[in-house]
Design an enzyme around this catalytic site. Structure first.
Site, PDB file in Angstrom:
ATOM      1  N   GLU A  27     -16.172 -41.015  -4.554  1.00 18.18           N
ATOM      2  CA  GLU A  27     -17.002 -39.863  -4.938  1.00 18.18           C
ATOM      3  C   GLU A  27     -17.795 -39.303  -3.749  1.00 18.18           C
ATOM      4  O   GLU A  27     -18.967 -38.944  -3.884  1.00 18.18           O
ATOM      5  CB  GLU A  27     -17.964 -40.239  -6.073  1.00 18.18           C
ATOM      6  CG  GLU A  27     -17.281 -40.677  -7.354  1.00 18.18           C
ATOM      7  CD  GLU A  27     -16.459 -39.569  -7.998  1.00 18.18           C
ATOM      8  OE1 GLU A  27     -16.830 -38.391  -7.848  1.00 18.18           O
ATOM      9  OE2 GLU A  27     -15.439 -39.888  -8.631  1.00 18.18           O
ATOM     10  N   LYS A  32      -1.991 -35.046  -4.131  1.00 17.98           N
ATOM     11  CA  LYS A  32      -2.867 -36.107  -4.644  1.00 17.98           C
ATOM     12  C   LYS A  32      -1.974 -36.962  -5.539  1.00 17.98           C
ATOM     13  O   LYS A  32      -1.999 -36.850  -6.770  1.00 17.98           O
ATOM     14  CB  LYS A  32      -4.024 -35.484  -5.434  1.00 17.98           C
ATOM     15  CG  LYS A  32      -4.936 -36.495  -6.115  1.00 17.98           C
ATOM     16  CD  LYS A  32      -6.000 -37.015  -5.202  1.00 17.98           C
ATOM     17  CE  LYS A  32      -6.965 -37.928  -5.966  1.00 17.98           C
ATOM     18  NZ  LYS A  32      -8.073 -38.410  -5.134  1.00 17.98           N
ATOM     19  N   SER A  60     -18.990 -35.204   4.613  1.00 21.51           N
ATOM     20  CA  SER A  60     -19.165 -34.301   3.482  1.00 21.51           C
ATOM     21  C   SER A  60     -20.627 -34.361   3.046  1.00 21.51           C
ATOM     22  O   SER A  60     -21.135 -35.429   2.700  1.00 21.51           O
ATOM     23  CB  SER A  60     -18.237 -34.714   2.334  1.00 21.51           C
ATOM     24  OG  SER A  60     -18.411 -33.888   1.214  1.00 21.51           O
ATOM     25  N   GLU A  61     -21.279 -33.244   3.076  1.00 21.04           N
ATOM     26  CA  GLU A  61     -22.712 -33.195   2.794  1.00 21.04           C
ATOM     27  C   GLU A  61     -23.027 -33.727   1.396  1.00 21.04           C
ATOM     28  O   GLU A  61     -22.467 -33.262   0.403  1.00 21.04           O
ATOM     29  CB  GLU A  61     -23.206 -31.755   2.918  1.00 21.04           C
ATOM     30  CG  GLU A  61     -24.703 -31.595   2.779  1.00 21.04           C
ATOM     31  CD  GLU A  61     -25.137 -30.154   2.988  1.00 21.04           C
ATOM     32  OE1 GLU A  61     -26.330 -29.949   3.261  1.00 21.04           O
ATOM     33  OE2 GLU A  61     -24.286 -29.254   2.889  1.00 21.04           O
ATOM     34  N   TYR A  85     -12.819 -32.201  -1.930  1.00 22.16           N
ATOM     35  CA  TYR A  85     -13.492 -31.026  -1.377  1.00 22.16           C
ATOM     36  C   TYR A  85     -13.091 -30.825   0.081  1.00 22.16           C
ATOM     37  O   TYR A  85     -12.794 -29.707   0.503  1.00 22.16           O
ATOM     38  CB  TYR A  85     -15.004 -31.179  -1.496  1.00 22.16           C
ATOM     39  CG  TYR A  85     -15.739 -29.923  -1.132  1.00 22.16           C
ATOM     40  CD1 TYR A  85     -15.993 -28.943  -2.086  1.00 22.16           C
ATOM     41  CD2 TYR A  85     -16.154 -29.693   0.179  1.00 22.16           C
ATOM     42  CE1 TYR A  85     -16.645 -27.760  -1.739  1.00 22.16           C
ATOM     43  CE2 TYR A  85     -16.807 -28.525   0.524  1.00 22.16           C
ATOM     44  CZ  TYR A  85     -17.045 -27.561  -0.431  1.00 22.16           C
ATOM     45  OH  TYR A  85     -17.670 -26.399  -0.092  1.00 22.16           O
ATOM     46  N   SER A  87      -7.097 -40.453 -11.138  1.00 21.90           N
ATOM     47  CA  SER A  87      -7.694 -40.978 -12.372  1.00 21.90           C
ATOM     48  C   SER A  87      -8.719 -39.976 -12.893  1.00 21.90           C
ATOM     49  O   SER A  87      -9.216 -39.127 -12.150  1.00 21.90           O
ATOM     50  CB  SER A  87      -8.375 -42.319 -12.119  1.00 21.90           C
ATOM     51  OG  SER A  87      -7.459 -43.281 -11.656  1.00 21.90           O
ATOM     52  N   GLY A  99     -10.377 -43.050  -4.350  1.00 18.80           N
ATOM     53  CA  GLY A  99     -11.488 -43.968  -4.137  1.00 18.80           C
ATOM     54  C   GLY A  99     -11.785 -44.169  -2.664  1.00 18.80           C
ATOM     55  O   GLY A  99     -11.592 -43.277  -1.838  1.00 18.80           O
ATOM     56  N   ASP A 139      -9.342 -33.107  -9.490  1.00 20.69           N
ATOM     57  CA  ASP A 139      -8.876 -33.142  -8.101  1.00 20.69           C
ATOM     58  C   ASP A 139      -7.568 -32.380  -7.944  1.00 20.69           C
ATOM     59  O   ASP A 139      -7.403 -31.586  -7.009  1.00 20.69           O
ATOM     60  CB  ASP A 139      -8.685 -34.593  -7.649  1.00 20.69           C
ATOM     61  CG  ASP A 139      -9.998 -35.343  -7.509  1.00 20.69           C
ATOM     62  OD1 ASP A 139     -11.064 -34.695  -7.592  1.00 20.69           O
ATOM     63  OD2 ASP A 139      -9.949 -36.571  -7.336  1.00 20.69           O
ATOM     64  N   GLY A 189      -5.872 -39.805  -0.658  1.00 22.07           N
ATOM     65  CA  GLY A 189      -5.904 -41.091  -1.330  1.00 22.07           C
ATOM     66  C   GLY A 189      -6.827 -41.068  -2.531  1.00 22.07           C
ATOM     67  O   GLY A 189      -7.220 -40.000  -3.028  1.00 22.07           O
TER      68      GLY A 189
END
Length: 223
Positions: free
Chosen positions: A15, A40, A185-186, A20, A44, A128, A58, A126
């Site tokens: 996460e 992708k 990623s911010e 993104y 899940s 996770g 996703d 990928g």
């Protein structure tokens, strides 16, 4: 960062914004007139295709970045292994009475690599974090090593992200995986700006680092 013909998008954790970042990279390459395909293979927490929420999954986001309409054929071509439960893939598959083998996943990805057109960039995202289980017996690192692709590591900018990113960098190096760079990623509500996190990762990890802001584009000086 010289962009290789194929790249595996991995995460220092879960996460963090891998999708993104992948979508931002797709849009960046397309804007430059370059051919790119984003996949992708394993996902899940995916709602049914007829659910409006699918567009925010996703798979839905990657298809949108490629300007591909959501159809059964397009979804299957992007994400052939989809599970409804928002769990690690092995657990999500078990809930549905299904199984997943690393060999099947790897064979499918290699087939897509072999199909890539000249000059086309293939991005495989990928699931996770780097060490998250993808099957009962394999982790994301096992998947990445089996494909023998360079990795783009995605980190967050939250408190602790520097340590997590550097640990992942060292793990990749220890296993002989080429690292193309780290994309920070911010993270929402982070106590320090992403520039601080990126600078520390670059300094201690000796890697190319770029920042992908929410609502922003992939950094042009990063590719």
């Amino acid at each position: 960062m010289p962009l290789p013909p194929a790249l595996f998008i991995s995460g220092a954790g879960t996460e963090l914004g891998k999708t993104y970042v992948t979508a931002a990279l797709v849009r960046h390459l397309r804007a430059e007139g370059r051919r790119v395909r984003a996949l992708k293979p394993l996902a899940s927490g995916v709602p049914p295709m007829d659910d409006p929420a699918f567009a925010e999954s996703d798979t839905g986001r990657l298809l949108a970045a490629q300007n591909i309409a959501i159809t059964p054929e397009a979804v299957e071509a992007c994400s052939p292994w989809r599970f409804s439960a928002p769990l690690a893939p092995d657990l999500a598959a078990s809930r549905e009475g299904r199984s997943l083998a690393l060999d099947d996943l790897t064979v499918w990805c290699r087939a897509r690599l072999s199909e890539a057109a000249p000059g086309e960039t293939l991005l495989i995202e990928g699931v996770g974090g780097l060490m998250s289980p993808v099957t009962q017996a394999a982790t994301g690192l096992d998947w990445l090593k089996a494909l023998e692709l360079p990795a783009l590591l995605v980190s967050g900018s939250y408190l602790g992200a520097i340590s997590h990113a550097l640990t992942a960098v060292e793990t990749l190096r220890a296993h002989g995986v080429a690292l193309a760079g780290v994309a920070v990623s911010e993270s929402a509500g982070a106590p320090t700006p992403p520039e601080t996190v990126a600078a520390a990762i670059a300094r201690h990890g000796g890697v190319t680092v770029g920042i992908v802001r929410r609502g922003g584009d992939f950094p042009k000086d990063f590719v």
